[in-house]
Design a protein around this motif. Sequence first.
Motif, PDB file in Angstrom:
ATOM      1  N   LYS A  17       0.846  -1.174   0.000  1.00  0.00           N
ATOM      2  CA  LYS A  17       0.000   0.000   0.000  1.00  0.00           C
ATOM      3  C   LYS A  17       0.888   1.233   0.000  1.00  0.00           C
ATOM      4  CE  LYS A  17      -3.322   1.721   3.241  1.00  0.00           C
ATOM      5  NZ  LYS A  17      -4.163   1.374   4.343  1.00  0.00           N
ATOM      6  N   SER A  18       0.634   2.140  -0.898  1.00  0.00           N
ATOM      7  CA  SER A  18       1.451   3.341  -0.930  1.00  0.00           C
ATOM      8  C   SER A  18       0.827   4.387  -0.016  1.00  0.00           C
ATOM      9  CB  SER A  18       1.590   3.837  -2.359  1.00  0.00           C
ATOM     10  OG  SER A  18       0.755   4.900  -2.623  1.00  0.00           O
ATOM     11  N   GLN A  19       1.683   5.098   0.688  1.00  0.00           N
ATOM     12  CA  GLN A  19       1.236   6.139   1.612  1.00  0.00           C
ATOM     13  C   GLN A  19       1.981   7.417   1.288  1.00  0.00           C
ATOM     14  OE1 GLN A  19       2.527   4.041   5.155  1.00  0.00           O
ATOM     15  NE2 GLN A  19       0.410   3.862   5.808  1.00  0.00           N
ATOM     16  N   LYS A  20       1.333   8.549   1.571  1.00  0.00           N
ATOM     17  CA  LYS A  20       1.973   9.852   1.372  1.00  0.00           C
ATOM     18  C   LYS A  20       1.822  10.659   2.650  1.00  0.00           C
ATOM     19  CE  LYS A  20       1.189   9.900  -3.557  1.00  0.00           C
ATOM     20  NZ  LYS A  20       0.550  10.537  -4.700  1.00  0.00           N
ATOM     21  N   PHE A  21       2.944  11.198   3.114  1.00  0.00           N
ATOM     22  CA  PHE A  21       2.952  12.020   4.314  1.00  0.00           C
ATOM     23  C   PHE A  21       3.503  13.398   3.974  1.00  0.00           C
ATOM     24  CE2 PHE A  21       3.593   7.624   5.809  1.00  0.00           C
ATOM     25  CZ  PHE A  21       2.500   7.506   6.659  1.00  0.00           C
ATOM     26  N   GLY A  57      16.197   3.374  -1.836  1.00  0.00           N
ATOM     27  CA  GLY A  57      15.815   2.697  -3.074  1.00  0.00           C
ATOM     28  C   GLY A  57      14.610   3.362  -3.723  1.00  0.00           C
ATOM     29  N   ASN A  58      13.731   2.559  -4.290  1.00  0.00           N
ATOM     30  CA  ASN A  58      12.532   3.074  -4.940  1.00  0.00           C
ATOM     31  C   ASN A  58      11.313   3.032  -4.034  1.00  0.00           C
ATOM     32  OD1 ASN A  58      13.963   3.481  -7.299  1.00  0.00           O
ATOM     33  ND2 ASN A  58      13.518   1.428  -8.064  1.00  0.00           N
ATOM     34  N   VAL A  59      11.477   2.543  -2.815  1.00  0.00           N
ATOM     35  CA  VAL A  59      10.320   2.380  -1.928  1.00  0.00           C
ATOM     36  C   VAL A  59       9.999   3.638  -1.130  1.00  0.00           C
ATOM     37  CG1 VAL A  59      10.482  -0.122  -1.747  1.00  0.00           C
ATOM     38  CG2 VAL A  59      11.744   1.290  -0.163  1.00  0.00           C
ATOM     39  N   VAL A  60      10.966   4.538  -0.955  1.00  0.00           N
ATOM     40  CA  VAL A  60      10.733   5.786  -0.230  1.00  0.00           C
ATOM     41  C   VAL A  60      11.202   6.937  -1.106  1.00  0.00           C
ATOM     42  CG1 VAL A  60      11.241   7.133   1.826  1.00  0.00           C
ATOM     43  CG2 VAL A  60      11.045   4.671   2.006  1.00  0.00           C
ATOM     44  N   THR A  61      10.312   7.905  -1.323  1.00  0.00           N
ATOM     45  CA  THR A  61      10.640   9.082  -2.116  1.00  0.00           C
ATOM     46  C   THR A  61      10.407  10.323  -1.268  1.00  0.00           C
ATOM     47  OG1 THR A  61       9.832   7.911  -4.059  1.00  0.00           O
ATOM     48  CG2 THR A  61      10.184  10.271  -4.283  1.00  0.00           C
ATOM     49  N   ILE A  62      11.420  11.173  -1.172  1.00  0.00           N
ATOM     50  CA  ILE A  62      11.315  12.402  -0.388  1.00  0.00           C
ATOM     51  C   ILE A  62      11.485  13.580  -1.336  1.00  0.00           C
ATOM     52  CG2 ILE A  62      12.268  13.738   1.513  1.00  0.00           C
ATOM     53  CD1 ILE A  62      13.326  11.094   2.655  1.00  0.00           C
ATOM     54  N   LYS A  66       9.380  24.141  -1.578  1.00  0.00           N
ATOM     55  CA  LYS A  66       9.716  25.345  -0.820  1.00  0.00           C
ATOM     56  C   LYS A  66       9.749  25.086   0.686  1.00  0.00           C
ATOM     57  CE  LYS A  66       8.158  28.567  -4.305  1.00  0.00           C
ATOM     58  NZ  LYS A  66       7.273  29.651  -4.643  1.00  0.00           N
ATOM     59  N   THR A  67       8.581  25.017   1.338  1.00  0.00           N
ATOM     60  CA  THR A  67       8.564  24.882   2.795  1.00  0.00           C
ATOM     61  C   THR A  67       7.918  23.587   3.281  1.00  0.00           C
ATOM     62  OG1 THR A  67       6.477  26.077   2.934  1.00  0.00           O
ATOM     63  CG2 THR A  67       8.496  27.372   3.116  1.00  0.00           C
ATOM     64  N   LYS A  68       7.529  22.716   2.375  1.00  0.00           N
ATOM     65  CA  LYS A  68       6.893  21.456   2.762  1.00  0.00           C
ATOM     66  C   LYS A  68       7.731  20.284   2.285  1.00  0.00           C
ATOM     67  CE  LYS A  68       2.168  23.102   2.883  1.00  0.00           C
ATOM     68  NZ  LYS A  68       0.793  22.862   2.489  1.00  0.00           N
ATOM     69  N   ILE A  69       7.793  19.252   3.124  1.00  0.00           N
ATOM     70  CA  ILE A  69       8.494  18.021   2.789  1.00  0.00           C
ATOM     71  C   ILE A  69       7.434  16.949   2.553  1.00  0.00           C
ATOM     72  CG2 ILE A  69      10.179  16.311   3.552  1.00  0.00           C
ATOM     73  CD1 ILE A  69      11.431  19.048   3.406  1.00  0.00           C
ATOM     74  N   HIS A  70       7.493  16.276   1.394  1.00  0.00           N
ATOM     75  CA  HIS A  70       6.553  15.215   1.053  1.00  0.00           C
ATOM     76  C   HIS A  70       7.298  13.889   1.040  1.00  0.00           C
ATOM     77  CE1 HIS A  70       3.552  18.182  -0.062  1.00  0.00           C
ATOM     78  NE2 HIS A  70       4.501  18.814  -0.752  1.00  0.00           N
ATOM     79  N   ILE A  71       6.745  12.907   1.741  1.00  0.00           N
ATOM     80  CA  ILE A  71       7.342  11.576   1.809  1.00  0.00           C
ATOM     81  C   ILE A  71       6.327  10.583   1.242  1.00  0.00           C
ATOM     82  CG2 ILE A  71       8.294   9.791   3.306  1.00  0.00           C
ATOM     83  CD1 ILE A  71       8.211  13.057   4.859  1.00  0.00           C
ATOM     84  N   ALA A  72       6.704   9.876   0.192  1.00  0.00           N
ATOM     85  CA  ALA A  72       5.851   8.835  -0.398  1.00  0.00           C
ATOM     86  C   ALA A  72       6.543   7.496  -0.168  1.00  0.00           C
ATOM     87  CB  ALA A  72       5.656   9.083  -1.886  1.00  0.00           C
ATOM     88  N   VAL A  73       5.820   6.547   0.414  1.00  0.00           N
ATOM     89  CA  VAL A  73       6.409   5.243   0.741  1.00  0.00           C
ATOM     90  C   VAL A  73       5.576   4.116   0.151  1.00  0.00           C
ATOM     91  CG1 VAL A  73       7.523   6.023   2.858  1.00  0.00           C
ATOM     92  CG2 VAL A  73       5.233   5.146   2.972  1.00  0.00           C
TER      93      VAL A  73
END
Length: 117
Positions: A17-21, A57-62, A66-73
């Motif tokens: 399951k992909s999640q985005k934070f 690797g390809n499982v976590v993308t950061i 500008k002022t926000k950090i997006h993490i997709a796992v």
Amino acid sequence: MVAKQQNTRQRGQKAPKSQKFTIDCTRPVEDGIMDPASFEKFLHDKIKVDGKTKALGNVVTITRDKTKIHIAVEIPLSKKYLKYLTKKYLKKQHLRDWLHVIATNKTSYELRYFNIH
């Protein structure tokens, strides 16, 4: 008669399951006390995948906007782990006395100043 579909996964396994934070650093960045690029690098260096750091690797993308950090796992990753790493970064930068991490909704955090009356 209706034929049942066979499940190809074994019992107890869940589909990936992909999640985005999102971590919103707007207030401290606008005041100039925090650098979002260094925070992004800190997360790249500290997030563990299969017990190893620096192996996203390809499982976590950061990414950074500008002022926000997006993490997709693509693997199970708890939101609380991101809060832990954020607090660790604030402590390392000596900002923990002025900022705290607040959950704004189910998938995002925000860095806010303490209210002193």
